[in-house]
Design a protein around this motif. Structure first.
Motif, short mmCIF file in Angstrom:
data_model
loop_
_atom_site.label_atom_id
_atom_site.label_comp_id
_atom_site.label_asym_id
_atom_site.label_seq_id
_atom_site.Cartn_x
_atom_site.Cartn_y
_atom_site.Cartn_z
N GLN A 136 0.84 -1.20 0.00
CA GLN A 136 0.00 0.00 0.00
C GLN A 136 0.87 1.25 0.00
OE1 GLN A 136 -2.64 -0.37 3.37
NE2 GLN A 136 -3.66 -2.18 2.56
N THR A 137 1.94 1.22 0.79
CA THR A 137 2.87 2.36 0.82
C THR A 137 3.61 2.47 -0.50
OG1 THR A 137 3.16 2.07 3.21
CG2 THR A 137 4.80 3.40 2.06
N ILE A 138 4.05 1.35 -1.05
CA ILE A 138 4.78 1.37 -2.31
C ILE A 138 3.91 1.93 -3.43
CG2 ILE A 138 5.78 -0.13 -4.09
CD1 ILE A 138 6.94 -1.82 -1.81
N THR A 139 2.62 1.62 -3.40
CA THR A 139 1.71 2.16 -4.41
C THR A 139 1.67 3.69 -4.33
OG1 THR A 139 0.34 0.16 -4.40
CG2 THR A 139 -0.68 2.19 -5.21
N ARG A 140 1.70 4.23 -3.12
CA ARG A 140 1.72 5.69 -2.98
C ARG A 140 3.03 6.27 -3.49
NH1 ARG A 140 -0.47 7.96 2.65
NH2 ARG A 140 -0.21 9.90 1.48
N ILE A 141 4.13 5.58 -3.22
CA ILE A 141 5.42 6.04 -3.73
C ILE A 141 5.41 6.02 -5.26
CG2 ILE A 141 7.90 5.55 -3.84
CD1 ILE A 141 7.65 4.32 -1.04
N ALA A 142 4.83 4.98 -5.84
CA ALA A 142 4.74 4.89 -7.30
C ALA A 142 3.96 6.07 -7.87
CB ALA A 142 4.09 3.57 -7.71
N GLY A 143 2.92 6.48 -7.17
CA GLY A 143 2.15 7.64 -7.63
C GLY A 143 2.99 8.90 -7.64
N MET A 144 3.84 9.06 -6.63
CA MET A 144 4.73 10.23 -6.59
C MET A 144 5.75 10.17 -7.71
SD MET A 144 5.34 11.10 -2.55
CE MET A 144 5.59 9.44 -1.93
N VAL A 145 6.31 8.98 -7.93
CA VAL A 145 7.30 8.82 -9.00
C VAL A 145 6.69 9.17 -10.35
CG1 VAL A 145 8.68 7.11 -10.26
CG2 VAL A 145 8.66 7.09 -7.76
N ARG A 146 5.46 8.73 -10.57
CA ARG A 146 4.78 8.99 -11.83
C ARG A 146 4.65 10.49 -12.10
NH1 ARG A 146 0.51 6.58 -10.55
NH2 ARG A 146 1.32 4.50 -11.00
N HIS A 147 4.46 11.26 -11.05
CA HIS A 147 4.30 12.70 -11.21
C HIS A 147 5.64 13.43 -11.32
CE1 HIS A 147 0.17 11.87 -9.80
NE2 HIS A 147 -0.13 12.94 -10.49
N LEU A 148 6.71 12.78 -10.88
CA LEU A 148 8.02 13.42 -10.93
C LEU A 148 8.71 13.22 -12.28
CD1 LEU A 148 9.41 12.61 -7.38
CD2 LEU A 148 8.83 14.87 -8.27
N GLY A 149 8.32 12.21 -13.01
CA GLY A 149 8.95 11.93 -14.30
C GLY A 149 7.92 11.47 -15.30
N THR A 150 8.34 11.35 -16.53
CA THR A 150 7.42 10.89 -17.58
C THR A 150 7.49 9.37 -17.65
OG1 THR A 150 9.19 11.22 -19.20
CG2 THR A 150 7.61 13.01 -18.90
N PHE A 151 7.07 8.72 -16.57
CA PHE A 151 7.18 7.27 -16.46
C PHE A 151 5.80 6.63 -16.61
CE2 PHE A 151 10.72 8.24 -13.20
CZ PHE A 151 11.62 8.51 -14.22
N ASP A 152 5.79 5.44 -17.23
CA ASP A 152 4.54 4.69 -17.28
C ASP A 152 4.34 3.96 -15.95
OD1 ASP A 152 6.22 2.45 -17.31
OD2 ASP A 152 6.01 2.15 -19.47
N ASP A 153 3.22 3.26 -15.82
CA ASP A 153 2.88 2.62 -14.55
C ASP A 153 3.91 1.57 -14.14
OD1 ASP A 153 0.65 4.18 -14.44
OD2 ASP A 153 -0.77 2.60 -14.98
N GLU A 154 4.37 0.78 -15.10
CA GLU A 154 5.32 -0.29 -14.78
C GLU A 154 6.63 0.28 -14.25
OE1 GLU A 154 7.92 -2.96 -17.61
OE2 GLU A 154 5.93 -3.87 -17.40
N ARG A 155 7.16 1.29 -14.93
CA ARG A 155 8.43 1.86 -14.50
C ARG A 155 8.27 2.59 -13.16
NH1 ARG A 155 12.58 5.52 -18.17
NH2 ARG A 155 14.33 5.41 -16.71
N SER A 156 7.15 3.26 -12.98
CA SER A 156 6.91 3.96 -11.72
C SER A 156 6.89 2.98 -10.55
CB SER A 156 5.58 4.72 -11.78
OG SER A 156 5.61 5.73 -12.75
N LEU A 157 6.23 1.83 -10.74
CA LEU A 157 6.15 0.84 -9.67
C LEU A 157 7.52 0.22 -9.40
CD1 LEU A 157 4.25 -0.56 -7.70
CD2 LEU A 157 3.82 -2.31 -9.45
N ALA A 158 8.28 -0.05 -10.47
CA ALA A 158 9.63 -0.60 -10.30
C ALA A 158 10.51 0.37 -9.51
CB ALA A 158 10.25 -0.89 -11.66
N PHE A 159 10.44 1.65 -9.85
CA PHE A 159 11.22 2.66 -9.13
C PHE A 159 10.76 2.74 -7.67
CE2 PHE A 159 13.88 5.70 -11.73
CZ PHE A 159 14.08 4.81 -12.77
N ALA A 160 9.46 2.60 -7.44
CA ALA A 160 8.93 2.68 -6.07
C ALA A 160 9.50 1.56 -5.21
CB ALA A 160 7.41 2.62 -6.09
N TYR A 161 9.56 0.35 -5.76
CA TYR A 161 10.16 -0.76 -5.02
C TYR A 161 11.63 -0.48 -4.74
CZ TYR A 161 6.33 -4.14 -5.02
OH TYR A 161 5.14 -4.79 -4.77
N ALA A 162 12.33 0.06 -5.72
CA ALA A 162 13.76 0.37 -5.53
C ALA A 162 13.95 1.44 -4.46
CB ALA A 162 14.36 0.83 -6.86
#
Length: 200
Positions: A136-162
């Motif tokens: 649940q927390t990682i999903t929120r991080i992925a949302g922030m990543v998506r807004h910080l860069g021009t990333f698609d959902d898959e890349r945003s989620l991968a970055f969130a886990y990292a």
């Protein structure tokens, strides 16, 4: 002979808060496998029956501890989200996220250990519950990543886990080097993560 004053009965919410506070300390100090319901009852000054009236198993009270600790983290995650909404750049957002994350560790290492130092003794069912909370927390991080860069959902989620993994491992390292200022740890965190988010 002076009569002992009657023990004040706590409300359900107050009793649960007391038990979770005691359990959190014991889990952090002794680990999951080194803590029993009897230990929690003894430290709380109540019978095991009282503990079982609120938490059917040790797994249940451990999940309650994790939920409480993660609720604080989730609440504080709102701070970097507000910066994103205001148009802040990645460096500013990641710096604030690091201050929030490592601030929790510095203020309450025991709570942080309950969140990020899982035991190999946990059952598959308990691990599944904890994984769901973490994601649940990682999903929120992925949302922030998506807004910080021009990333698609898959890349945003991968970055969130990292990003989550970097924070956890850096936190464990910092626990072994408490002489290092929090500002330095936050800078390491920011300098490692920000270049990846600046990619377009």
């Amino acid at each position: 002979m002076t009569e002992r004053p009657p023990r004040r009965r706590l409300s359900r919410e107050a009793r649960q808060a007391q038990l979770v506070a005691v359990a959190e300390r014991l889990f952090a100090d002794r680990g999951f496998e080194g803590t029993s319901i009897e230990d929690i009852a003894r430290e709380a000054g109540v019978s095991r029956t009282i503990v079982y009236a609120h938490y059917a198993t040790k797994d249940d009270i451990f999940v309650a501890c994790v939920r409480q600790a993660r609720a604080e983290l989730e609440d504080r995650v709102r701070e970097p989200e507000i910066l994103i909404e205001a148009g802040a750049d990645a460096r500013t957002v990641i710096t604030r996220a690091g201050e929030v994350f490592f601030g929790i560790l510095e203020r309450d290492p025991r709570r942080w250990m309950v969140l990020f130092n899982p035991s190999t003794a946990l059952s598959p069912e308990l691990n599944a519950q904890l994984t769901e909370l973490r994601e649940q927390t990682i999903t929120r991080i992925a949302g922030m990543v998506r807004h910080l860069g021009t990333f698609d959902d898959e890349r945003s989620l991968a970055f969130a886990y990292a990003i989550s993994g970097v924070g956890e491992q850096l936190g464990r390292w910092w626990l072994t080097r408490p002489d290092i200022p929090r500002s330095t740890v936050v800078a390491y965190y920011r300098d490692f993560i920000t270049p990846g988010l600046d990619l377009r």
